[in-house]
Design a protein around this motif. Structure first.
Motif: not given
Length: 113
Positions: A31-39, A72-84
């Motif tokens: 249920g967690y979300y991972v975002e990869y940024v600057h790809i 590569l900027h990697i971050q994990m969130h508990m939700s997919r809200k922009d401000d999570a």
């Protein structure tokens, strides 16, 4: 894969490049979300709706957006809200050992360089 942006081409430390990055977001089975940024532009090997596996190449690291050099900027969130808020997470090296990355350090599949 629940979101993929890979068409942006701007790079460098300039205010016009803020929020013009390429990114990929995955929803994990827990249920967690991972975002990869600057790809890198158009480098994704997957598409929205695909299921991915541990060790699968998803994209290439780039310098797209407000970014001085490829990384590569990697971050994990508990939700997919922009401000999570981001949450702490561990990586595994090629031997299966877990470690927590340290900001400013560099890593390969073998762990910290």
């Amino acid at each position: 894969v629940i979101n993929l942006i890979q068409h942006n081409t701007v790079s460098g430390i300039h205010s016009k490049n803020l929020f013009s990055w390429n990114s990929m977001m995955l929803q994990l089975t827990d249920g967690y979300y991972v975002e990869y940024v600057h790809i890198k532009t158009n480098s994704a090997t997957v598409k929205v709706g695909d299921k991915v596996k541990v060790g699968q190449v998803l994209c290439l690291s780039g310098d797209v957006g407000f970014c001085p050099e490829p990384h590569l900027h990697i971050q994990m969130h508990m939700s997919r809200k922009d401000d999570a808020p981001t949450i702490k997470f561990a990586f595994r090296d090629e031997k299966g050992n877990s470690y927590f990355p340290v900001a400013g350090e560099m890593y390969t599949q073998k762990g910290r360089i």
